[in-house]
Write a protein that holds these residues in place. Structure first.
Motif, PDB file in Angstrom:
ATOM      1  N   GLU A 123      -1.658  33.559  39.456  1.00 50.28           N
ATOM      2  CA  GLU A 123      -1.810  34.684  38.391  1.00 50.28           C
ATOM      3  C   GLU A 123      -0.492  35.094  38.096  1.00 50.28           C
ATOM      4  O   GLU A 123       0.034  35.271  37.144  1.00 50.28           O
ATOM      5  CB  GLU A 123      -2.722  35.858  38.777  1.00 50.28           C
ATOM      6  CG  GLU A 123      -3.993  35.370  38.958  1.00 50.28           C
ATOM      7  CD  GLU A 123      -4.530  35.103  37.499  1.00 50.28           C
ATOM      8  OE1 GLU A 123      -4.727  36.034  36.884  1.00 50.28           O
ATOM      9  OE2 GLU A 123      -5.124  34.057  37.392  1.00 50.28           O
ATOM     10  N   VAL A 127       3.181  35.842  34.329  1.00 50.67           N
ATOM     11  CA  VAL A 127       3.790  36.943  33.715  1.00 50.67           C
ATOM     12  C   VAL A 127       5.124  36.415  33.214  1.00 50.67           C
ATOM     13  O   VAL A 127       5.420  36.681  32.311  1.00 50.67           O
ATOM     14  CB  VAL A 127       4.058  38.290  34.805  1.00 50.67           C
ATOM     15  CG1 VAL A 127       4.978  39.066  34.116  1.00 50.67           C
ATOM     16  CG2 VAL A 127       2.528  38.977  35.019  1.00 50.67           C
ATOM     17  N   LEU A 130       4.797  34.294  30.277  1.00 49.56           N
ATOM     18  CA  LEU A 130       4.584  34.883  29.179  1.00 49.56           C
ATOM     19  C   LEU A 130       5.805  35.472  28.344  1.00 49.56           C
ATOM     20  O   LEU A 130       6.049  35.350  27.284  1.00 49.56           O
ATOM     21  CB  LEU A 130       3.524  35.833  29.449  1.00 49.56           C
ATOM     22  CG  LEU A 130       3.279  36.931  28.218  1.00 49.56           C
ATOM     23  CD1 LEU A 130       2.377  36.043  27.328  1.00 49.56           C
ATOM     24  CD2 LEU A 130       2.815  38.114  28.712  1.00 49.56           C
ATOM     25  N   ILE A 131       6.796  36.150  29.442  1.00 50.82           N
ATOM     26  CA  ILE A 131       7.639  36.760  28.855  1.00 50.82           C
ATOM     27  C   ILE A 131       8.775  35.714  28.292  1.00 50.82           C
ATOM     28  O   ILE A 131       9.500  35.804  27.311  1.00 50.82           O
ATOM     29  CB  ILE A 131       8.592  37.653  29.957  1.00 50.82           C
ATOM     30  CG1 ILE A 131       7.485  38.623  30.318  1.00 50.82           C
ATOM     31  CG2 ILE A 131       9.702  38.178  29.517  1.00 50.82           C
ATOM     32  CD1 ILE A 131       8.058  39.500  31.495  1.00 50.82           C
ATOM     33  N   THR A 134       7.161  34.457  24.922  1.00 50.20           N
ATOM     34  CA  THR A 134       7.178  35.550  23.793  1.00 50.20           C
ATOM     35  C   THR A 134       8.457  35.955  23.445  1.00 50.20           C
ATOM     36  O   THR A 134       8.907  36.129  22.268  1.00 50.20           O
ATOM     37  CB  THR A 134       6.422  36.788  24.265  1.00 50.20           C
ATOM     38  OG1 THR A 134       4.963  36.281  25.081  1.00 50.20           O
ATOM     39  CG2 THR A 134       5.794  37.214  23.071  1.00 50.20           C
ATOM     40  N   ARG A 135       9.242  36.191  24.485  1.00 48.25           N
ATOM     41  CA  ARG A 135      10.589  36.884  23.931  1.00 48.25           C
ATOM     42  C   ARG A 135      11.469  35.957  23.529  1.00 48.25           C
ATOM     43  O   ARG A 135      12.441  36.152  22.511  1.00 48.25           O
ATOM     44  CB  ARG A 135      11.440  37.454  25.405  1.00 48.25           C
ATOM     45  CG  ARG A 135      12.574  38.264  25.446  1.00 48.25           C
ATOM     46  CD  ARG A 135      12.493  39.332  24.604  1.00 48.25           C
ATOM     47  NE  ARG A 135      13.702  39.996  24.536  1.00 48.25           N
ATOM     48  CZ  ARG A 135      14.902  39.372  23.696  1.00 48.25           C
ATOM     49  NH1 ARG A 135      14.549  38.472  23.149  1.00 48.25           N
ATOM     50  NH2 ARG A 135      16.111  40.026  23.850  1.00 48.25           N
ATOM     51  N   ARG A 142       4.786  32.417  18.339  1.00 49.29           N
ATOM     52  CA  ARG A 142       4.994  32.637  19.531  1.00 49.29           C
ATOM     53  C   ARG A 142       4.153  33.680  20.235  1.00 49.29           C
ATOM     54  O   ARG A 142       3.717  33.624  21.317  1.00 49.29           O
ATOM     55  CB  ARG A 142       6.337  32.708  19.980  1.00 49.29           C
ATOM     56  CG  ARG A 142       6.665  34.311  19.641  1.00 49.29           C
ATOM     57  CD  ARG A 142       8.455  34.215  19.941  1.00 49.29           C
ATOM     58  NE  ARG A 142       8.877  35.368  19.921  1.00 49.29           N
ATOM     59  CZ  ARG A 142       9.404  35.925  18.949  1.00 49.29           C
ATOM     60  NH1 ARG A 142       9.440  35.376  17.662  1.00 49.29           N
ATOM     61  NH2 ARG A 142      10.047  37.173  18.971  1.00 49.29           N
ATOM     62  N   LEU A 143       3.742  34.789  19.391  1.00 48.61           N
ATOM     63  CA  LEU A 143       3.099  35.987  19.727  1.00 48.61           C
ATOM     64  C   LEU A 143       1.674  35.438  20.204  1.00 48.61           C
ATOM     65  O   LEU A 143       1.216  35.792  21.039  1.00 48.61           O
ATOM     66  CB  LEU A 143       3.039  36.960  18.862  1.00 48.61           C
ATOM     67  CG  LEU A 143       4.567  37.490  18.320  1.00 48.61           C
ATOM     68  CD1 LEU A 143       4.410  38.586  17.227  1.00 48.61           C
ATOM     69  CD2 LEU A 143       4.957  38.034  19.592  1.00 48.61           C
ATOM     70  N   GLY A 146       1.372  33.422  22.945  1.00 52.61           N
ATOM     71  CA  GLY A 146       1.580  34.028  24.315  1.00 52.61           C
ATOM     72  C   GLY A 146       0.177  34.612  24.622  1.00 52.61           C
ATOM     73  O   GLY A 146      -0.402  34.555  25.939  1.00 52.61           O
ATOM     74  N   LEU A 147      -0.456  35.197  23.553  1.00 59.42           N
ATOM     75  CA  LEU A 147      -1.848  35.871  23.926  1.00 59.42           C
ATOM     76  C   LEU A 147      -2.846  34.899  24.381  1.00 59.42           C
ATOM     77  O   LEU A 147      -3.604  34.931  25.268  1.00 59.42           O
ATOM     78  CB  LEU A 147      -2.181  36.421  22.667  1.00 59.42           C
ATOM     79  CG  LEU A 147      -1.594  37.930  22.500  1.00 59.42           C
ATOM     80  CD1 LEU A 147      -1.934  38.345  21.235  1.00 59.42           C
ATOM     81  CD2 LEU A 147      -2.072  38.722  23.611  1.00 59.42           C
ATOM     82  N   LEU A 150      -2.213  33.704  27.926  1.00 68.18           N
ATOM     83  CA  LEU A 150      -2.417  34.700  28.890  1.00 68.18           C
ATOM     84  C   LEU A 150      -4.174  34.847  28.953  1.00 68.18           C
ATOM     85  O   LEU A 150      -4.545  35.046  30.024  1.00 68.18           O
ATOM     86  CB  LEU A 150      -1.820  35.959  28.455  1.00 68.18           C
ATOM     87  CG  LEU A 150      -2.000  37.142  29.592  1.00 68.18           C
ATOM     88  CD1 LEU A 150      -1.197  36.811  30.783  1.00 68.18           C
ATOM     89  CD2 LEU A 150      -1.576  38.413  29.200  1.00 68.18           C
ATOM     90  N   PHE A 151      -4.583  34.849  27.980  1.00 70.90           N
ATOM     91  CA  PHE A 151      -6.004  35.265  27.810  1.00 70.90           C
ATOM     92  C   PHE A 151      -6.986  34.273  28.331  1.00 70.90           C
ATOM     93  O   PHE A 151      -7.943  34.341  28.902  1.00 70.90           O
ATOM     94  CB  PHE A 151      -6.702  35.824  26.550  1.00 70.90           C
ATOM     95  CG  PHE A 151      -6.111  37.302  26.612  1.00 70.90           C
ATOM     96  CD1 PHE A 151      -5.017  37.715  25.816  1.00 70.90           C
ATOM     97  CD2 PHE A 151      -7.027  38.251  27.260  1.00 70.90           C
ATOM     98  CE1 PHE A 151      -4.558  39.037  26.098  1.00 70.90           C
ATOM     99  CE2 PHE A 151      -6.495  39.705  27.330  1.00 70.90           C
ATOM    100  CZ  PHE A 151      -5.478  40.080  26.680  1.00 70.90           C
ATOM    101  N   LEU A 154      -6.442  33.997  32.015  1.00 67.80           N
ATOM    102  CA  LEU A 154      -7.203  35.002  32.794  1.00 67.80           C
ATOM    103  C   LEU A 154      -8.659  34.870  32.738  1.00 67.80           C
ATOM    104  O   LEU A 154      -9.234  35.115  33.800  1.00 67.80           O
ATOM    105  CB  LEU A 154      -6.729  36.301  32.353  1.00 67.80           C
ATOM    106  CG  LEU A 154      -5.316  36.829  32.891  1.00 67.80           C
ATOM    107  CD1 LEU A 154      -4.707  38.056  32.279  1.00 67.80           C
ATOM    108  CD2 LEU A 154      -5.380  37.057  34.074  1.00 67.80           C
ATOM    109  N   MET A 155      -9.143  34.569  31.627  1.00 67.73           N
ATOM    110  CA  MET A 155     -10.562  34.288  31.332  1.00 67.73           C
ATOM    111  C   MET A 155     -11.153  33.475  32.500  1.00 67.73           C
ATOM    112  O   MET A 155     -12.313  33.761  32.974  1.00 67.73           O
ATOM    113  CB  MET A 155     -11.195  34.151  30.199  1.00 67.73           C
ATOM    114  CG  MET A 155     -11.381  35.221  29.233  1.00 67.73           C
ATOM    115  SD  MET A 155     -12.661  36.256  29.566  1.00 67.73           S
ATOM    116  CE  MET A 155     -13.935  35.231  28.895  1.00 67.73           C
TER     117      MET A 155
END
Lengths: 459, 346
Positions: A123, A127, A130-131, A134-135, A142-143, A146-147, A150-151, A154-155
């Motif tokens: 996990e 992070v 993702l950074i 997105t950055r 890209r937003l 990233g979502l 991540l999701f 994680l799900m």
């Protein structure tokens, strides 16, 4: 193992304390040195006793992946130099710090013994990725990318946490070295079916399985080059590695639970290969080709035969290097034309002949030309799936054909034909880019001389 | 406010909570709650405008009702046990009434409606005290009566709180409302494990207080109460954007940050007690929380939010000195490797 982890952690102070003209040189050199140290791990004794401590170990499966991870960091740093050249110094250092943090977590993930430690680090790799996406990505999508990334992950992985803890309650320990001796068949019940699902879904999402692959084209396309490289080469293989580790504990449910996923993978690899034929976006094509290759790995892991495990491991390493190389080539196009559309930069062989040689080699390994290790991986998987069920040969054969089709389509569109008039003012290839491609290709070619080091623990 | 008076009132709040936490007589506990409530009303109303009046009135009404319910539960307990000492609650009715009263004080669903509105109506510092210090007293009582709490009611309230905390926060742009919904969700996590292992409730409370303190202090530092104003911090102090990113990810419960530790421990405790579906559901619902934290990080640190040109050249006033911010940030993000030390809590 600390001899690899501690130097990687220390790369972070190295970046922050380096002078402006030395950051790339320092970090690339030291990360190359670290990858040299990790090469010694490939010398695996045959009785599988390379255990360093209670917390870290390395066996014939994790050692090649570890070497790939450490090999990739200097390559990522070399590839990122151009698009970061205009950023202020602190942001360059932040970027390198993100890459180094990701590297540390990846190394620790591949060598963890305790499965919960593996989970936390698995996990934790999300992070920094993702950074980075997105950055430092380039488009507004890209937003969303990233979502999704991540999701989706994680799900899938939260049930894995619950499943690991309940396995720990049942068996008393999650130390991987112990479990392989305590292994007993899971009794047949509904809750064990859900346990199987909970354990596998995290890795299925990560691989990704065909129905859950929606995050991958978004994330790969929107990430900057280092993000794409590490995503394609390593983060997908985390899923494969996790599946290979955890299926040892999940018998005998695998024999019937695997069917839906096998069907999804077999169908999905043809689907995603076919989508590649219709792509206009170069990075998207390479992303879908990753899904297709990983579907082969899923099939291999779920069949659970010695040959298929060998094929899965070889395919993971080979695909890591090939896919990363293809992303680097696509990025060299992107840096010149600032567009990912394939037909906007065609006929490059006339303008950049050496780069065309690398394109040719990369496309040839992508379509699994003998004697590359891609072929070894695919061939082992095709053979073992044929022995599992004769009919799969039709789908596998179709997939190999379509893979060849889209790899050659990509090659011919970008390299052959007349060049367009608007690209005749592009800069010639940098030495850095040629070195990057060479450093990708050399292990790939050399490994075909001695593939037994990447064939995993069933050799 | 006159500093002397302000100090006296603040001390009364502290004294009230201390009385609640250290008494062994039920009446003293009730007195402590009332003292706390009466003294915090002026703190909530530090700025005198209709908004804070409305928020303080809502707070007073709900908390006074909860105190009255608590008194009724105490009396029923007295009737059935004949003594005023806190041990467990001797009657199931009294236990249910007491749990509802304490849930009303904490802001658990279905008594959560006051939390966003009250938090929104008051200043950031008062909101800080409301969401951290005020939770200590009811939680300590829940801790002490935990052997006799009705499991069904508590778990229902906990799961509903996590759901409401997640879903309610999705449509918010005001930072104080976001923190309020986050507090509802965290209270849900804390009460879910209360019956199984109350120590983990305290651990979760500790880490939640640290993270909320950090978040509020970062908001106070940049004087921002909306997402839009938070998105200008890159111009004032770029470092705080990174700190906001780290703290928000920690609140969302992402490894390897310390916000993952309470969630992991709670899932472990619940799984050891053979409830498997519940922690899975709770963990998945916590992803809703993570979504609006991610949205905040996107607008603050990971992208440059659309802003007019004169936002890029803001006046640099003297920066506020926020005490204890660096240690809080370190503690709210880096404590995960210390998890094996939790065995000392047994």
């Amino acid at each position: 193992m600390l001899k690899i982890i501690i130097p990687t952690i220390m790369l972070m102070p190295l970046t922050w304390l380096s002078k402006k003209n030395m950051i790339w040189i320092n970090t690339t050199t030291y990360s190359l040195l670290i990858s040299l140290i990790s090469l010694s791990l490939l010398n695996q004794p045959s009785n599988n006793s390379l255990n360093f401590s209670l917390m870290f170990f390395s066996d014939p499966l994790s050692a090649p992946l570890l070497v790939l991870t450490t090999w990739l960091l200097p390559l990522m740093l070399m590839a990122s130099q151009h698009h970061l050249s205009k950023e202020p110094l602190i942001r360059k250092k932040l970027y390198i710090t993100m890459l180094t943090m990701l590297q540390t977590f990846l190394i620790m993930t591949f060598t963890a013994t305790e499965l919960i430690s593996f989970y936390i680090l698995f996990e934790a790799t999300l992070v920094p990725t993702l950074i980075i996406i997105t950055r430092w990505g380039n488009q507004t999508e890209r937003l969303n990318a990233g979502l999704y990334f991540l999701f989706y992950t994680l799900m899938g992985s939260l049930p894995l946490l619950v499943a690991l803890i309940s396995i720990q309650n049942l068996t008393g320990s999650l130390n991987f070295l112990l479990i392989q001796y305590w292994n007993q068949a899971l009794p047949d019940s509904w809750s064990n079916i859900f346990l199987w699902l909970a354990c596998m879904m995290a890795f299925m999402v990560k691989m990704p399985l065909y129905g859950l692959h929606l995050w991958l084209p978004k994330a790969h396309v929107e990430a900057p080059i280092a993000g794409s490289m590490v995503l394609a080469a390593i983060l997908l293989k985390l899923g494969g590695y996790g599946m290979l580790r955890i299926t040892t504990m999940l018998n005998p449910q695998t024999s019937f639970m695997a069917y839906p996923f096998l069907m999804l993978s077999l169908w999905g690899m043809i689907m995603t290969s076919s989508i590649c034929l219709r792509q206009t976006d170069l990075k998207s094509l390479i992303a879908y080709s990753s899904v297709s290759h990983m579907a082969l790995v899923i099939v291999a892991v779920l069949i659970q035969t010695p040959w298929s495990y060998m094929g899965a491991t070889a395919l993971m390493i080979a695909h890591g290097l090939t896919s990363s190389m293809l992303f680097c080539l696509a990025n060299s196009n992107y840096e010149r034309t600032h567009s990912r559309t394939m037909i906007l930069a065609r006929g490059l062989q006339t303008l950049l002949p050496l780069m065309a040689a690398w394109w040719l080699l990369a496309s040839l390994t992508n379509l699994a030309l003998p004697p590359s290790i891609n072929l070894i991986g695919e061939l082992f998987v095709v053979m073992s799936s044929f022995s599992w069920s004769n009919i799969t040969i039709i789908l596998m054969g179709a997939n190999i054909t379509i893979t060849a089709l889209y790899s050659l389509y990509m090659l011919i569109t970008t390299q052959r034909g007349k060049y367009t008039h608007h690209i005749n003012s592009i800069k010639p290839s940098f030495t850095r880019e040629n070195a990057l491609m060479a450093l990708h290709m050399t292990p790939l070619l050399l490994l075909s001389l001695n593939p037994k080091i990447i064939l995993g623990f069933t050799y | 406010m006159n500093p002397l008076i302000f100090t006296t009132i603040l001390m009364t709040v502290l004294l009230g909570t201390m009385i609640v936490m250290t008494s062994s007589h039920w009446l003293m506990i009730w007195i402590g709650f009332e003292m706390n409530l009466l003294a915090i009303i002026p703190i909530l109303m530090k700025k005198y405008n209709p908004r804070t009046m409305e928020a303080s009135t809502k707070y007073f009404l709900t908390q006074a009702t909860a105190s009255m319910l608590l008194m009724m539960a105490i009396i029923i307990n007295l009737m059935h046990s004949g003594q005023w000492t806190i041990t467990k609650v001797f009657n199931p009715t009294a236990s249910i009434i007491m749990t509802s009263a304490l849930a009303m004080k904490l802001g658990l669903t279905p008594f959560h409606f006051w939390v966003p509105e009250v938090t929104q109506g008051i200043s950031l510092t008062s909101g800080l005290i409301l969401l951290t210090w005020q939770k200590l007293a009811p939680m300590s009582i829940l801790y002490q009566i935990s052997p006799s709490i009705n499991l069904n009611i508590l778990l229902t309230m906990a799961v509903l709180s996590i759901l409401v905390g997640g879903w309610g926060g999705l449509n918010q742009t005001q930072l104080r409302k976001i923190m309020a919904y986050s507090s509802i969700a965290h209270m849900g996590w804390m009460t879910a494990v209360l019956v199984y292992n109350p120590t983990l409730t305290m651990l979760n409370m500790l880490i939640y207080i640290m993270m909320t303190l950090t978040m509020f202090m970062l908001f106070i530092h940049s004087s921002s109460t909306t997402t839009l104003s938070l998105s200008h911090t890159w111009n004032k102090t770029p470092l705080t954007t990174t700190l906001i990113l780290i703290t928000l990810l920690s609140m969302g419960g992402l490894p390897p940050l310390s916000g993952f530790m309470p969630k992991w421990m709670i899932i472990q405790e619940l799984t050891k007690n053979s409830s498997i579906i519940l922690p899975t559901l709770m963990a998945i619902m916590a992803l809703l929380n993570l979504y609006f934290y991610m949205r905040l990080t996107y607008s603050t640190s990971l992208t440059m939010f659309p802003s007019t040109n004169n936002m890029k050249m803001k006046w640099q006033f003297e920066t506020k000195r926020i005490t204890l911010l660096p240690p809080l940030i370190v503690m709210s993000s880096l404590l995960l490797p210390l998890t094996p030390m939790l065995s000392i809590l047994d």
